[in-house]
Design a protein around this motif. Sequence first.
Motif, PDB file in Angstrom:
ATOM      1  N   THR A 152       6.671  -7.984  -8.183  1.00 16.05           N
ATOM      2  CA  THR A 152       6.617  -9.372  -7.737  1.00 16.05           C
ATOM      3  C   THR A 152       7.675  -9.566  -6.655  1.00 16.05           C
ATOM      4  N   ASP A 153       7.907 -10.821  -6.225  1.00 15.91           N
ATOM      5  CA  ASP A 153       9.016 -11.046  -5.286  1.00 15.91           C
ATOM      6  C   ASP A 153       9.767 -12.323  -5.662  1.00 15.91           C
ATOM      7  N   GLN A 154      10.846 -12.566  -4.958  1.00 17.86           N
ATOM      8  CA  GLN A 154      11.738 -13.673  -5.330  1.00 17.86           C
ATOM      9  C   GLN A 154      11.038 -15.035  -5.241  1.00 17.86           C
ATOM     10  N   GLY A 170       8.453 -19.911 -10.653  1.00 20.17           N
ATOM     11  CA  GLY A 170       8.159 -19.918 -12.097  1.00 20.17           C
ATOM     12  C   GLY A 170       6.849 -19.230 -12.445  1.00 20.17           C
ATOM     13  N   ILE A 171       6.232 -18.575 -11.465  1.00 22.08           N
ATOM     14  CA  ILE A 171       4.903 -17.996 -11.708  1.00 22.08           C
ATOM     15  C   ILE A 171       4.984 -16.668 -12.458  1.00 22.08           C
ATOM     16  N   LEU A 172       6.073 -15.949 -12.204  1.00 24.25           N
ATOM     17  CA  LEU A 172       6.241 -14.675 -12.909  1.00 24.25           C
ATOM     18  C   LEU A 172       6.224 -14.902 -14.422  1.00 24.25           C
ATOM     19  N   GLY A 220       1.484 -12.191  -3.582  1.00 16.64           N
ATOM     20  CA  GLY A 220       0.565 -12.183  -2.450  1.00 16.64           C
ATOM     21  C   GLY A 220       0.252 -10.747  -2.031  1.00 16.64           C
ATOM     22  N   GLY A 221      -0.312 -10.629  -0.847  1.00 14.06           N
ATOM     23  CA  GLY A 221      -0.705  -9.312  -0.345  1.00 14.06           C
ATOM     24  C   GLY A 221       0.463  -8.342  -0.273  1.00 14.06           C
ATOM     25  N   SER A 222       1.659  -8.845   0.052  1.00 15.71           N
ATOM     26  CA  SER A 222       2.815  -7.949   0.193  1.00 15.71           C
ATOM     27  C   SER A 222       3.104  -7.235  -1.124  1.00 15.71           C
ATOM     28  N   VAL A 223       3.110  -8.019  -2.205  1.00 14.44           N
ATOM     29  CA  VAL A 223       3.409  -7.466  -3.528  1.00 14.44           C
ATOM     30  C   VAL A 223       2.270  -6.543  -3.987  1.00 14.44           C
ATOM     31  N   MET A 224       1.039  -7.015  -3.801  1.00 16.13           N
ATOM     32  CA  MET A 224      -0.100  -6.217  -4.287  1.00 16.13           C
ATOM     33  C   MET A 224      -0.191  -4.887  -3.538  1.00 16.13           C
ATOM     34  N   ASP A 225       0.074  -4.910  -2.240  1.00 16.24           N
ATOM     35  CA  ASP A 225       0.004  -3.659  -1.470  1.00 16.24           C
ATOM     36  C   ASP A 225       1.081  -2.669  -1.933  1.00 16.24           C
ATOM     37  N   ALA A 226       2.286  -3.182  -2.198  1.00 14.02           N
ATOM     38  CA  ALA A 226       3.365  -2.292  -2.663  1.00 14.02           C
ATOM     39  C   ALA A 226       2.975  -1.682  -4.009  1.00 14.02           C
ATOM     40  N   ALA A 258      -8.815  -6.828  -4.033  1.00 14.44           N
ATOM     41  CA  ALA A 258     -10.134  -6.184  -4.079  1.00 14.44           C
ATOM     42  C   ALA A 258     -10.234  -4.955  -3.184  1.00 14.44           C
ATOM     43  N   THR A 259      -9.258  -4.742  -2.330  1.00 16.26           N
ATOM     44  CA  THR A 259      -9.429  -3.675  -1.323  1.00 16.26           C
ATOM     45  C   THR A 259      -8.727  -2.373  -1.704  1.00 16.26           C
ATOM     46  N   CYS A 260      -9.072  -1.341  -0.945  1.00 17.09           N
ATOM     47  CA  CYS A 260      -8.433  -0.021  -1.108  1.00 17.09           C
ATOM     48  C   CYS A 260      -7.339   0.147  -0.061  1.00 17.09           C
ATOM     49  N   ASN A 261      -6.901  -0.939   0.544  1.00 20.04           N
ATOM     50  CA  ASN A 261      -5.952  -0.859   1.665  1.00 20.04           C
ATOM     51  C   ASN A 261      -4.554  -1.291   1.228  1.00 20.04           C
ATOM     52  N   ALA A 262      -3.555  -0.707   1.875  1.00 17.93           N
ATOM     53  CA  ALA A 262      -2.188  -1.222   1.745  1.00 17.93           C
ATOM     54  C   ALA A 262      -1.613  -1.251   3.157  1.00 17.93           C
ATOM     55  N   PRO A 267      -3.414 -12.267  -7.850  1.00 15.14           N
ATOM     56  CA  PRO A 267      -3.005 -12.889  -6.589  1.00 15.14           C
ATOM     57  C   PRO A 267      -2.414 -14.280  -6.795  1.00 15.14           C
ATOM     58  N   THR A 268      -1.362 -14.579  -6.012  1.00 17.03           N
ATOM     59  CA  THR A 268      -0.724 -15.900  -6.074  1.00 17.03           C
ATOM     60  C   THR A 268      -0.814 -16.610  -4.721  1.00 17.03           C
ATOM     61  N   THR A 269      -1.527 -15.998  -3.772  1.00 14.33           N
ATOM     62  CA  THR A 269      -1.870 -16.692  -2.532  1.00 14.33           C
ATOM     63  C   THR A 269      -3.404 -16.669  -2.456  1.00 14.33           C
ATOM     64  N   CYS A 270      -3.959 -17.432  -1.512  1.00 20.19           N
ATOM     65  CA  CYS A 270      -5.437 -17.465  -1.479  1.00 20.19           C
ATOM     66  C   CYS A 270      -5.936 -16.851  -0.190  1.00 20.19           C
TER      67      CYS A 270
HETATM   68  N1  LIG Z   1      -4.365  -4.845   1.447  1.00 22.66           N
HETATM   69  C1  LIG Z   1      -5.158  -5.636   2.097  1.00 22.66           C
HETATM   70  O1  LIG Z   1      -6.380  -5.482   2.025  1.00 22.66           O
HETATM   71  C2  LIG Z   1      -4.583  -6.719   2.943  1.00 22.66           C
HETATM   72  C3  LIG Z   1      -5.435  -7.611   3.619  1.00 22.66           C
HETATM   73  C4  LIG Z   1      -4.848  -8.591   4.416  1.00 22.66           C
HETATM   74  C5  LIG Z   1      -3.457  -8.683   4.503  1.00 22.66           C
HETATM   75  N2  LIG Z   1      -2.661  -7.791   3.841  1.00 22.66           N
HETATM   76  C6  LIG Z   1      -1.191  -7.841   3.923  1.00 22.66           C
HETATM   77  O2  LIG Z   1      -0.698  -8.787   2.988  1.00 22.66           O
HETATM   78  C7  LIG Z   1       0.559  -9.301   3.445  1.00 22.66           C
HETATM   79  C8  LIG Z   1       0.532 -10.815   3.461  1.00 22.66           C
HETATM   80  O3  LIG Z   1       0.272 -11.293   2.160  1.00 22.66           O
HETATM   81  P1  LIG Z   1       0.166 -12.866   1.861  1.00 22.66           P
HETATM   82  O4  LIG Z   1      -0.372 -13.539   3.068  1.00 22.66           O
HETATM   83  O5  LIG Z   1      -0.551 -13.013   0.586  1.00 22.66           O
HETATM   84  O6  LIG Z   1       1.659 -13.346   1.726  1.00 22.66           O
HETATM   85  P2  LIG Z   1       2.949 -12.637   1.095  1.00 22.66           P
HETATM   86  O7  LIG Z   1       2.606 -11.791  -0.051  1.00 22.66           O
HETATM   87  O8  LIG Z   1       3.714 -11.982   2.212  1.00 22.66           O
HETATM   88  O9  LIG Z   1       3.751 -13.901   0.586  1.00 22.66           O
HETATM   89  C9  LIG Z   1       4.251 -14.855   1.512  1.00 22.66           C
HETATM   90  C10 LIG Z   1       5.339 -15.702   0.861  1.00 22.66           C
HETATM   91  O10 LIG Z   1       4.737 -16.547  -0.094  1.00 22.66           O
HETATM   92  C11 LIG Z   1       5.492 -16.553  -1.296  1.00 22.66           C
HETATM   93  N3  LIG Z   1       4.573 -16.871  -2.384  1.00 22.66           N
HETATM   94  C12 LIG Z   1       3.482 -16.167  -2.750  1.00 22.66           C
HETATM   95  N4  LIG Z   1       2.831 -16.788  -3.740  1.00 22.66           N
HETATM   96  C13 LIG Z   1       3.527 -17.914  -4.010  1.00 22.66           C
HETATM   97  C14 LIG Z   1       3.327 -18.995  -4.923  1.00 22.66           C
HETATM   98  N5  LIG Z   1       2.245 -19.051  -5.715  1.00 22.66           N
HETATM   99  N6  LIG Z   1       4.233 -19.983  -4.926  1.00 22.66           N
HETATM  100  C15 LIG Z   1       5.291 -19.959  -4.093  1.00 22.66           C
HETATM  101  N7  LIG Z   1       5.517 -18.986  -3.179  1.00 22.66           N
HETATM  102  C16 LIG Z   1       4.637 -17.977  -3.155  1.00 22.66           C
HETATM  103  C17 LIG Z   1       6.100 -15.176  -1.372  1.00 22.66           C
HETATM  104  O11 LIG Z   1       7.282 -15.185  -2.153  1.00 22.66           O
HETATM  105  C18 LIG Z   1       6.376 -14.883   0.101  1.00 22.66           C
HETATM  106  O12 LIG Z   1       7.652 -15.354   0.453  1.00 22.66           O
HETATM  107  C19 LIG Z   1       0.747  -8.731   4.836  1.00 22.66           C
HETATM  108  O13 LIG Z   1       1.615  -7.621   4.794  1.00 22.66           O
HETATM  109  C20 LIG Z   1      -0.642  -8.323   5.250  1.00 22.66           C
HETATM  110  O14 LIG Z   1      -0.655  -7.316   6.244  1.00 22.66           O
HETATM  111  C21 LIG Z   1      -3.204  -6.846   3.044  1.00 22.66           C
END
Ligand SMILES: NC(=O)c1ccc[n+]([C@@H]2O[C@H](COP(=O)([O-])OP(=O)(O)OC[C@H]3O[C@@H](n4cnc5c(N)ncnc54)[C@H](O)[C@@H]3O)[C@@H](O)[C@H]2O)c1
Length: 384
Positions: A38-40, A46-48, A97-103, A146-150, A137-140
């Motif tokens: 996860t991330d900070q 409070g989602i963690l 979000g994508g950052s955490v899921m990709d890692a 769903a992907t095989c990409n990071a 996922p916590t972003t939309c």
């Molecule tokens: N693997 C794939 O298929 C794929 C596809 C598109 C993008 N990406 C990658 O995903 C990354 C972007 O991910 P993202 O757009 O989801 O954002 P992110 O994961 O970078 O998160 C952005 C910010 O939102 C915060 N955050 C996330 N959820 C939250 C919540 N519910 N409440 C409060 N804060 C929250 C995080 O702490 C972070 O600071 C990029 O590196 C991009 O290249 C991956």
Amino acid sequence: MAVYQVKIPACTFAGEGSIEKVKDIVEKEQAKTALVFTDQGIKNAGILDCLTEELDKLGIVYHVTDDLKAEPAYTDVEKAVEESSAFACDLIFAIGGGSVMDAAKLFSVLKGADYTLRDLLKDPSQARKRIKTVMIPTTCGTGAEATCNAIVAIPEEQSKKGIVNDSMIPDYVILDSQMIRKLPKSIVAATGVDALAHVVECYTSKKATPLSDTYALAGAKLIFRNIQAAYENPDDMEAKNKMLLGAYYGGIAITGSGTTAVHALSYPLGGKYHIPHGVSNAILFAHVMDFNRSACETELAELCDEVYPELSGKSVGEKSCYIIQKIAEIVKTTNIPTDLSQFGITAEDLDFLVEAGSQQTRLLVNNKRELSKDDIREIYKKVL
Ligand SMILES: NC(=O)c1ccc[n+]([C@@H]2O[C@H](COP(=O)([O-])OP(=O)(O)OC[C@H]3O[C@@H](n4cnc5c(N)ncnc54)[C@H](O)[C@@H]3O)[C@@H](O)[C@H]2O)c1
Ligand SMILES: [Zn+2]
């Protein structure tokens, strides 16, 4: 006859409250230990806790890796992988979000492997899944669940790169709209437009197939129709549910098709200037689709038919323009920046952008209209 495919996570739970399905997953996998990525930002929101409360109830031993950076460089992921490797884990959870899921996806193929992340950057084909993953996922937006990409940033190239391998397909997905209830409005907007770019690019991509089209169209309908409501009213859980589903469908569409020039030209903006992924896509989106229109007028009109059937009497040209106009309107009304000025990018940066953008051949080859360096320059110039 052409052969085509999409890849889909083995098991997906969706709907408000679906986080409680963690129990079923842990029991099915007979997991005794877990690693949580996860991330900070997610922790502070409070989602963690929604996940750890479930894990505590189950008595599973887990370690939380929570210092991941947004849009990490490959070196950040290397550090997280190294630190996390000391812990036993039968199952990997990613809540973020994508950052955490990709890692987390990278960790799932790297823990205990005899190849490194740097090896995968050179040759992703060697990756093999070592531990099953659960994506929450916590972003939309990204559809990374769903992907095989990071995707990782490559600081020395001032750009970003996608590592793609089938074995990174997640095993379980939980799409619980409660996770995005308090998502800041600006992130709803930017990640929602990222999801919109996924479905529109996948539908208009050279790699589009009947399978990917099905997901792209379903995703387009959900996202075009719900993004504004999800942005304006944080408690509109119906809209939030639909955004999560739409983003997920976008991810599936990516596995069978691929994004195109919007994402290609967006990577240098993220890699060098650290503009969030959704924002850089949003800035370019309507301009790139406007450039592409002559090569994918029919597909844009089909998207319009799906999303806005009330326009069925209009011509293909009118419908294709309408979809592009709607994209621009969504970006504007959700208050996402519409140009690069506030990021300190000027005409002096154009040479770098054109060079770095034109090197994103993995995605540029999917674009129906070929882009010369002059075309790329013209597009960047429009958003200065
Ligand atoms: N693997 C794939 O298929 C794929 C596809 C598109 C993008 N990406 C990658 O995903 C990354 C972007 O991910 P993202 O757009 O989801 O954002 P992110 O994961 O970078 O998160 C952005 C910010 O939102 C915060 N955050 C996330 N959820 C939250 C919540 N519910 N409440 C409060 N804060 C929250 C995080 O702490 C972070 O600071 C990029 O590196 C991009 O290249 C991956
Ligand atoms: Zn994206």
